[in-house]
Design a protein around this motif. Sequence first.
Motif, PDB file in Angstrom:
ATOM      1  N   ASP A 164      23.661  -6.395   9.267  1.00  0.00           N
ATOM      2  CA  ASP A 164      24.144  -5.380  10.035  1.00  0.00           C
ATOM      3  C   ASP A 164      25.153  -4.340   9.311  1.00  0.00           C
ATOM      4  O   ASP A 164      26.109  -4.882   8.875  1.00  0.00           O
ATOM      5  CB  ASP A 164      24.828  -6.136  11.283  1.00  0.00           C
ATOM      6  CG  ASP A 164      25.628  -4.778  11.958  1.00  0.00           C
ATOM      7  OD1 ASP A 164      25.164  -3.939  12.328  1.00  0.00           O
ATOM      8  OD2 ASP A 164      26.653  -5.585  12.979  1.00  0.00           O
ATOM      9  N   PRO A 165      24.751  -3.372   9.017  1.00  0.00           N
ATOM     10  CA  PRO A 165      25.479  -2.390   8.187  1.00  0.00           C
ATOM     11  C   PRO A 165      26.884  -2.172   8.627  1.00  0.00           C
ATOM     12  O   PRO A 165      27.697  -1.738   7.954  1.00  0.00           O
ATOM     13  CB  PRO A 165      24.677  -1.127   7.838  1.00  0.00           C
ATOM     14  CG  PRO A 165      23.406  -1.114   9.025  1.00  0.00           C
ATOM     15  CD  PRO A 165      23.482  -2.583   9.536  1.00  0.00           C
ATOM     16  N   VAL A 166      27.149  -2.071  10.180  1.00  0.00           N
ATOM     17  CA  VAL A 166      28.359  -1.774  10.628  1.00  0.00           C
ATOM     18  C   VAL A 166      29.292  -3.178  10.034  1.00  0.00           C
ATOM     19  O   VAL A 166      30.414  -2.715   9.983  1.00  0.00           O
ATOM     20  CB  VAL A 166      28.168  -1.571  12.031  1.00  0.00           C
ATOM     21  CG1 VAL A 166      29.686  -1.734  12.661  1.00  0.00           C
ATOM     22  CG2 VAL A 166      27.369  -0.333  12.389  1.00  0.00           C
ATOM     23  N   GLU A 167      28.739  -4.313  10.174  1.00  0.00           N
ATOM     24  CA  GLU A 167      29.544  -5.411   9.878  1.00  0.00           C
ATOM     25  C   GLU A 167      29.944  -5.484   8.450  1.00  0.00           C
ATOM     26  O   GLU A 167      31.276  -5.865   8.106  1.00  0.00           O
ATOM     27  CB  GLU A 167      28.874  -6.631  10.430  1.00  0.00           C
ATOM     28  CG  GLU A 167      29.766  -7.745  10.117  1.00  0.00           C
ATOM     29  CD  GLU A 167      31.102  -7.867  10.821  1.00  0.00           C
ATOM     30  OE1 GLU A 167      32.109  -8.445  10.570  1.00  0.00           O
ATOM     31  OE2 GLU A 167      31.081  -7.356  12.170  1.00  0.00           O
ATOM     32  N   VAL A 168      29.051  -4.960   7.647  1.00  0.00           N
ATOM     33  CA  VAL A 168      29.156  -5.031   5.950  1.00  0.00           C
ATOM     34  C   VAL A 168      30.325  -3.826   5.866  1.00  0.00           C
ATOM     35  O   VAL A 168      31.340  -4.288   4.920  1.00  0.00           O
ATOM     36  CB  VAL A 168      27.894  -4.825   5.590  1.00  0.00           C
ATOM     37  CG1 VAL A 168      28.241  -4.374   3.898  1.00  0.00           C
ATOM     38  CG2 VAL A 168      26.832  -5.872   5.573  1.00  0.00           C
ATOM     39  N   GLU A 169      30.190  -2.851   6.451  1.00  0.00           N
ATOM     40  CA  GLU A 169      30.960  -1.698   6.361  1.00  0.00           C
ATOM     41  C   GLU A 169      32.633  -1.998   6.649  1.00  0.00           C
ATOM     42  O   GLU A 169      33.552  -1.672   6.152  1.00  0.00           O
ATOM     43  CB  GLU A 169      30.691  -0.248   6.811  1.00  0.00           C
ATOM     44  CG  GLU A 169      31.502   0.686   6.649  1.00  0.00           C
ATOM     45  CD  GLU A 169      31.623   1.169   5.003  1.00  0.00           C
ATOM     46  OE1 GLU A 169      32.585   1.831   4.599  1.00  0.00           O
ATOM     47  OE2 GLU A 169      30.737   0.985   4.203  1.00  0.00           O
ATOM     48  N   LYS A 170      32.635  -2.754   7.939  1.00  0.00           N
ATOM     49  CA  LYS A 170      33.861  -3.399   8.388  1.00  0.00           C
ATOM     50  C   LYS A 170      34.344  -4.215   7.232  1.00  0.00           C
ATOM     51  O   LYS A 170      35.760  -4.002   6.910  1.00  0.00           O
ATOM     52  CB  LYS A 170      33.565  -3.714   9.582  1.00  0.00           C
ATOM     53  CG  LYS A 170      34.840  -4.373  10.137  1.00  0.00           C
ATOM     54  CD  LYS A 170      34.769  -4.999  11.755  1.00  0.00           C
ATOM     55  CE  LYS A 170      36.026  -5.902  11.948  1.00  0.00           C
ATOM     56  NZ  LYS A 170      35.757  -6.652  13.044  1.00  0.00           N
ATOM     57  N   ARG A 171      33.753  -5.004   6.797  1.00  0.00           N
ATOM     58  CA  ARG A 171      34.319  -6.291   5.778  1.00  0.00           C
ATOM     59  C   ARG A 171      34.710  -5.202   4.579  1.00  0.00           C
ATOM     60  O   ARG A 171      35.708  -5.571   3.831  1.00  0.00           O
ATOM     61  CB  ARG A 171      33.325  -7.119   5.464  1.00  0.00           C
ATOM     62  CG  ARG A 171      33.716  -8.094   4.328  1.00  0.00           C
ATOM     63  CD  ARG A 171      35.032  -9.040   5.047  1.00  0.00           C
ATOM     64  NE  ARG A 171      35.398  -9.802   4.200  1.00  0.00           N
ATOM     65  CZ  ARG A 171      36.694  -9.886   3.516  1.00  0.00           C
ATOM     66  NH1 ARG A 171      37.782  -9.477   4.259  1.00  0.00           N
ATOM     67  NH2 ARG A 171      37.126 -10.923   2.863  1.00  0.00           N
ATOM     68  N   LEU A 209      38.508  -5.377   2.863  1.00  0.00           N
ATOM     69  CA  LEU A 209      38.775  -5.584   1.348  1.00  0.00           C
ATOM     70  C   LEU A 209      39.438  -4.303   0.542  1.00  0.00           C
ATOM     71  O   LEU A 209      40.202  -4.453  -0.158  1.00  0.00           O
ATOM     72  CB  LEU A 209      37.629  -5.736   0.835  1.00  0.00           C
ATOM     73  CG  LEU A 209      36.865  -7.189   1.230  1.00  0.00           C
ATOM     74  CD1 LEU A 209      35.813  -7.457   0.417  1.00  0.00           C
ATOM     75  CD2 LEU A 209      38.034  -8.418   0.636  1.00  0.00           C
ATOM     76  N   LEU A 210      38.880  -3.038   0.843  1.00  0.00           N
ATOM     77  CA  LEU A 210      39.583  -2.081   0.270  1.00  0.00           C
ATOM     78  C   LEU A 210      40.986  -1.971   0.665  1.00  0.00           C
ATOM     79  O   LEU A 210      41.909  -1.447   0.018  1.00  0.00           O
ATOM     80  CB  LEU A 210      38.814  -0.628   0.348  1.00  0.00           C
ATOM     81  CG  LEU A 210      37.391  -0.567  -0.205  1.00  0.00           C
ATOM     82  CD1 LEU A 210      36.663   0.608   0.301  1.00  0.00           C
ATOM     83  CD2 LEU A 210      37.368  -0.434  -1.670  1.00  0.00           C
TER      84      LEU A 210
END
Length: 159
Positions: free
Chosen positions: A129-136, A140-141
């Motif tokens: 899921d790209p939305v979940e990856v971007e949220k993580r 981290l950032l």
Amino acid sequence: MSTSPKRPALRIVNEQDVLAQLRGTQDRIADAITAFAGTMMFVYLHALWFTVWIVFNEGVFGEGAIWDPFPFGLLTMIVSLEAIFLSTFVMVSQNRQAARENVRADLDFETNVRSEVWSIHMGRALGVDPVEVEKRVQELLAENRARMNGTIPQPPKGT
């Protein structure tokens, strides 16, 4: 080996190739002069040159050896002209360095975009899921920025 119309060839630009295209004869000369002017050999040669000039023009080898008596007006003019030219060469080299950094930044950006596109396509193929990856990624950032700003404590080493 030919590429089919369905599969475009990968175009990876080499930084050195781009920089070589930007570099002309005048740039090579300016870089060589600036590189030499930034060495201790340059300092030693100037110290020797000034010493010889002053010794001769103070009359150590007789009145006939004096060509630029104190206060050494000719020496002053020569050194001033040299300083003008050297500062110009340094500025030319700095401009070239800025151009090199711009090329590197452009290539880094292109590489980053390429990596992101590939990652998205691979993630989709794997069902990520790209939305979940971007949220993580955003978490981290934010955590990393907070550490860099000193607003949250660093984790102990070794954990």
